[in-house]
Design a protein around this motif. Structure first.
Motif, PDB file in Angstrom:
ATOM      1  N   ALA A 189       1.285  -5.722   1.015  1.00 28.17           N
ATOM      2  CA  ALA A 189       0.684  -6.381  -0.154  1.00 28.17           C
ATOM      3  C   ALA A 189       1.479  -7.629  -0.514  1.00 28.17           C
ATOM      4  N   ALA A 190       1.781  -8.452   0.488  1.00 26.39           N
ATOM      5  CA  ALA A 190       2.535  -9.679   0.227  1.00 26.39           C
ATOM      6  C   ALA A 190       1.751 -10.591  -0.711  1.00 26.39           C
ATOM      7  N   VAL A 191       2.444 -11.132  -1.710  1.00 25.03           N
ATOM      8  CA  VAL A 191       1.773 -11.980  -2.702  1.00 25.03           C
ATOM      9  C   VAL A 191       1.650 -13.422  -2.223  1.00 25.03           C
ATOM     10  N   GLY A 203       8.813 -10.708  -2.909  1.00 24.13           N
ATOM     11  CA  GLY A 203       7.628  -9.989  -2.458  1.00 24.13           C
ATOM     12  C   GLY A 203       6.735 -10.793  -1.534  1.00 24.13           C
ATOM     13  N   ARG A 204       7.294 -11.774  -0.850  1.00 25.89           N
ATOM     14  CA  ARG A 204       6.519 -12.618   0.055  1.00 25.89           C
ATOM     15  C   ARG A 204       6.754 -12.247   1.507  1.00 25.89           C
ATOM     16  N   GLY A 205       5.883 -12.749   2.393  1.00 29.00           N
ATOM     17  CA  GLY A 205       6.116 -12.684   3.818  1.00 29.00           C
ATOM     18  C   GLY A 205       6.788 -13.966   4.288  1.00 29.00           C
ATOM     19  N   LEU A 225      -4.349 -16.772   7.455  1.00 23.36           N
ATOM     20  CA  LEU A 225      -4.421 -15.691   8.445  1.00 23.36           C
ATOM     21  C   LEU A 225      -4.293 -14.329   7.774  1.00 23.36           C
ATOM     22  N   TRP A 226      -3.374 -14.221   6.842  1.00 21.28           N
ATOM     23  CA  TRP A 226      -3.135 -12.935   6.172  1.00 21.28           C
ATOM     24  C   TRP A 226      -4.351 -12.516   5.354  1.00 21.28           C
TER      25      TRP A 226
END
Length: 412
Positions: free
Chosen positions: A187-189, A271-273, A374-375
């Motif tokens: 659940a990356a923001v 909380g990011r990728g 993409l995500w």
């Protein structure tokens, strides 16, 4: 996840002599077994064992486990060679490097690394001692040193084989550790874009520049010194060249580890990728003038990508790989692509909307946007695989996403 933890051995002079004799015997046996495998075209473990096992034990006074590891090391070396030939890493079938690789057997350096299993090596982590097999008998109470973090990892996660090696007069053990992965963050923001470059090694979409001009001054000075030593070409100059080369490699590795650690920590905290460029085959695609080649090839960007990937995998941070084409010419605000947008190495000015920014930060924002797109499409999280084609110069036609890549890094 497999990680390698490197610890430094502190043997006495008598213990060091026994270890050196053992390495020499194992590598001489491996070189002989490699010649047998080459002549008889037998390069599988059990088949090669029938031709070499008995003589290796008798001729080099190796134990049963050591002899089996020598044979396995030979088979693994030929397997690696075959994979490199198929991938085109040694050029085409008619090239000089290709012919040199296939026309003679694989040879092993006298002090090449030798694998040890738990029957040949036992650890007393609390006492910082190891008991290790040698051709002169088993050495007990060989001291070693490691950082507190490495000691904790060894105590909790060490599994499988360890490699004994000697480098620069020092002895090391590379221990395999099976470290559990954190649950992936599905659940990356948002994503933290990373632009890799020559002047600025890494620039994030937050605007942070990591390892920039100060590092490049050091690299330029080292390259100038290396050129002078190469021209001198005396025995002492060559000795200094080897010393400088190893020092530069250690510096680059240390900086790559620090960059990767900061990037992953920031992504995990927010909380990011992480969004990275897919640079496979970049050296085969880019055409450079001769003065530019040393600068272009003097940094281990692949190593940096591997460090970020495995640290992210350990922390559960998703990593997305995107096509970097035209990210340096595209405006991160309006999306207009124009070659004239890139005014200089450091300055970006959009001809359409007038947006002005640092060029590397603008590129990293475009990388972040592509990864986020993409995500949002629900791209499957898989690690990028090596290209099976002819090798250098081949380009991927699609972007891939990854939660991390398998690592064999000695750092943590």
């Amino acid at each position: 996840m497999k990680l390698m933890v490197q610890v430094k051995l502190l043997p006495t002079p008598v213990q060091a002599a026994a270890l050196e004799a053992t390495l020499r015997a194992c590598n001489e046996a491996a070189t002989w077994a490699s010649e047998v495998a080459f002549e008889k075209d037998v390069k599988r473990n059990f088949a090669l064992r029938e031709h070499t096992y008995t003589e290796i034990k008798a001729r080099w006074n190796l134990g049963a486990q050591a002899a089996q590891h020598v044979i396995k090391k030979v088979c693994d070396a030929y397997g690696t060679l075959t994979a490199n030939l198929r991938a085109g890493n040694l050029g085409g079938p008619g090239s000089k490097r290709y012919r040199r690789a296939v026309e003679k057997p694989v040879a092993f350096r006298p002090q090449g690394a030798q694998p040890y299993d738990d029957r040949m090596l036992s650890w007393q982590t609390g006492r910082r001692r190891v008991s290790i097999w040698t051709t002169a008998g088993r050495l007990k109470d060989v001291a070693f040193t490691a950082s507190p973090e490495q000691m904790a990892t060894l105590a909790r996660y060490r599994r499988g084989e360890s490699d004994l090696l000697r480098r620069d007069g020092m002895w090391f053990l590379n221990a395999t550790c099976d470290v559990p992965e954190a649950p992936p963050n599905t659940a990356a923001v948002d994503f933290l874009g990373i632009d890799l470059g020559i002047v600025n090694i890494a620039t994030t979409s937050d605007g942070e520049i990591m390892a920039g001009r100060e590092l490049n001054r050091i690299r330029t000075r080292e390259r100038t010194l290396r050129t002078k030593l190469q021209r001198k070409n005396t025995p002492s100059a060559r000795r200094r060249l080897r010393k400088r080369r190893r020092k530069e490699a250690r510096r680059a590795k240390d900086i790559n580890h620090k960059i990767a650690k900061r990037v992953v920590a920031e992504a995990e905290r927010t909380g990011r990728g992480i969004a990275l460029e897919e640079l496979t085959g970049i050296r085969g695609r880019v055409r450079l003038r001769k003065p530019q080649r040393a600068t272009h090839s003097s940094w281990a960007f692949a190593q940096l990508g591997q460090f970020i990937a495995y640290k992210a995998r350990r922390a559960g941070v998703p990593v997305v790989y995107v096509d970097p084409a035209y990210t340096s010419r595209t405006c991160a605000e309006c999306g207009r692509m124009d070659r004239a947008n890139r005014v200089s190495q450091a300055r970006f000015a959009c001809r359409s909307c007038g947006f002005v920014d640092h060029a590397d930060r603008n590129s990293s924002r475009n990388i972040r946007a592509r990864a986020w797109e993409l995500w949002r499409r629900g791209a499957e999280s898989t690690a990028p695989v090596p290209l099976p084609g002819p090798g250098r110069g081949t380009r991927r036609k699609r972007s891939t996403t990854a939660s991390g890549a398998r690592s064999a890094s000695p750092g943590l």
